[in-house]
Write an enzyme that holds these catalytic residues in place. Structure first.
Site, PDB file in Angstrom:
ATOM      1  N   GLY A 171       0.831  -1.191   0.000  1.00 18.26           N
ATOM      2  CA  GLY A 171       0.000   0.000   0.000  1.00 18.26           C
ATOM      3  C   GLY A 171       0.864   1.239   0.000  1.00 18.26           C
ATOM      4  CB  THR A 172       3.489   2.501  -0.747  1.00 21.39           C
ATOM      5  OG1 THR A 172       4.229   3.675  -0.569  1.00 21.39           O
ATOM      6  CG2 THR A 172       4.189   1.644  -1.752  1.00 21.39           C
ATOM      7  CB  THR A 173       2.107   6.067  -4.754  1.00 21.16           C
ATOM      8  OG1 THR A 173       0.769   5.684  -4.536  1.00 21.16           O
ATOM      9  CG2 THR A 173       2.340   6.314  -6.231  1.00 21.16           C
TER      10      THR A 173
ATOM     11  CE  LYS B 277       4.854   4.905   2.472  1.00 25.41           C
ATOM     12  NZ  LYS B 277       3.593   4.646   1.810  1.00 25.41           N
TER      13      LYS B 277
END
Lengths: 202, 272
Positions: free
Chosen positions: B55-57, B88
């Site tokens: 769950g990330t971009t 991140k």
């Protein structure tokens, strides 16, 4: 889905592979070269899980080079094919490599040859072979139009026919392909067939 | 549903023969199974629950001036947002960055480990490691752990003697060299904006704005991405953090609230 296919002609062997690197629904890149030049007169076209494909083929490439350094003469294509099959078989019961391989080579004494090696270490010497969903279309095309002793132009024409068929009939058809050839002059890239241009850093 | 009381029943023989031998063997080893009609389905669901979804971009691209790296900062556990301020983009060394997607612990640990290996290479060889070499080191490590549950989807971006370098490395052992990558659950959304706005000859400000915009659009549509859009630039002198903007604020910056004409107004009704 990855498409790899190849055939043997008059004094040469030709292999074609798609060039897309896919992760579920995303295409990460569409110019990934999946045909590795094993040595001066051998090519490996590989398809399968991304990590396995690169790691296994590089391992074979380095071991083939090591043999040449140690013994002063290169491996024959049949020896390289059997070595590859042996390594896949040894790994099979412990940590299998999910790679399907078409090994094409040219030897001075025996001429061109093509070997079909699948991920459970099956080995066959063939005149034409294919892996992946594309094989459903390219195998029958090759069966219909292939005859032994084809010239380079005829073989390229057949490869293009297969690529066209894959592009038009396969639902997740890869847009770009690379074609490599091996003959008495060595193993080299022949052409790319691109329908989607990847932005390349100049 | 009928209660399963087989565990309560004694496995000892009916007539009272007490012998140490029998007592030792009497109860078969067992543990409680969950009471379900479909145990296989339950098992599959349990595995899926603990499987970390990425769950990330995150995104990175090479352009004329170097490499632009950007990421969101949301951490989610299923439907719960556990943090809106996760770093991140990991600084491996002053001229190489790594991005985090997948398991946070896996990414942080292995990037730190990669930083150690890069430093050891520098000390042993008296020169900096190339981006190619660093990404191959990481890919080989991750390949040796494949199938053991590591979840890492990372990009290694850096500047070495050959210029800017960008590699995508994941825990399945894949390693790709490229000019544009986006990783994570929001990556398809980011790819759309990135691909349509990308030109090789962007200036640093334009490239930063493209990266920021792509992250914003991904956080808008993807529930598992959000927080702060950080943008880093890697140039010939190393990396530099360019900006960190809250995506909520970015939304009103890109789409400011326009006063619009009222369709209907509520009218006070004169006393009942």
């Amino acid at each position: 889905m990855e498409c790899v296919f190849g055939l043997v002609g008059n004094g040469f062997a030709i292999v074609a592979a798609d060039t897309s690197a896919v992760h579920s629904i995303l295409v990460h890149k569409s110019n990934e070269d999946k045909i590795i030049i094993l040595d001066s007169h051998k090519l490996i076209a590989a398809s399968g899980e991304p990590g396995d494909r690169v790691q296994f083929t590089e391992y074979i490439q380095k071991n083939v080079a090591l043999y040449q350094f140690r013994n002063g003469i290169p491996l024959t294509t049949v020896a390289a094919a059997n070595f590859t099959r042996g390594e896949l078989a040894t790994a099979l019961r412990k940590n299998p490599s999910f790679v399907n391989i078409l090994l094409a080579g040219y030897d001075k004494e025996t001429g061109p040859s093509l070997y079909y090696i699948d991920y459970i270490a099956t080995l066959h010497k063939v005149e034409k072979g294919a892996f992946g969903y594309g094989s459903y279309f390219s195998l029958s095309m090759m069966d219909r139009h292939f005859h032994s002793g084809m010239s380079v132009e005829e073989a390229i024409d057949l490869v293009d026919k297969c690529i066209l068929e894959i592009r038009s009939r396969l639902v997740v058809a890869p847009p770009n392909f690379v074609i490599k050839i091996v003959d008495k002059d060595g193993a080299r890239e022949y052409a790319w067939r691109e329908s989607v241009k990847e932005a390349v850093a100049a | 549903m009928k209660l399963d009381t087989s565990g309560l029943e004694s496995a000892a023989p009916l007539f009272g023969v007490t012998s140490e031998l029998v007592d030792g063997f009497s109860s078969a080893p067992s543990f409680e199974l969950p009471v379900t009609t479909d145990f296989d389905g339950f098992q599959k669901e349990a595995i899926q629950m603990v499987k970390p979804a990425r769950g990330t971009t995150t995104l990175a691209f090479i352009f004329k001036e170097g490499v632009m790296v950007a990421a969101d900062s949301r951490a989610s556990m299923g439907g719960y947002i556990s943090s809106q301020s996760v770093k991140k983009i990991i600084e491996i060394n002053p001229y190489m960055l790594g991005t985090m997607a997948g398991g946070a612990a896996d990414c942080q640990f292995w990037h730190r480990n990669l930083g150690i290996k890069c430093r050891l290479h520098e000390l042993a060889n008296k020169r900096r490691i190339s981006v190619t070499g660093a990404s191959k080191l990481l890919a080989n490590i991750l390949y040796s752990y494949r199938g053991m549950g590591l979840s890492v989807g990372t990009m290694i971006a850096g500047w070495d003697e050959t210029g800017p370098g960008l590699y995508y490395v994941d825990s399945e052992g894949g390693r790709l060299k490229g000019t544009r990558f986006s990783v994570g659950s929001g990556s398809p959304y980011a790819y759309g904006v990135l691909d349509s706005g990308y030109r090789y000859d962007l200036s640093i400000e334009e490239a930063a704005e493209l990266a920021r915009r792509a992250i914003y659009h991904a956080t808008f549509r993807d529930g598992a991405s959000g927080g702060v859009a950080s943008v880093y630039y890697v140039g010939p002198n190393g990396w530099k953090k360019l900006s960190g903007d809250d995506v909520g604020e970015l939304h009103y910056k890109y789409y400011p609230v326009m006063p619009s004409t009222v369709e209907q107004e509520m009218v006070e009704v004169a006393g009942a």
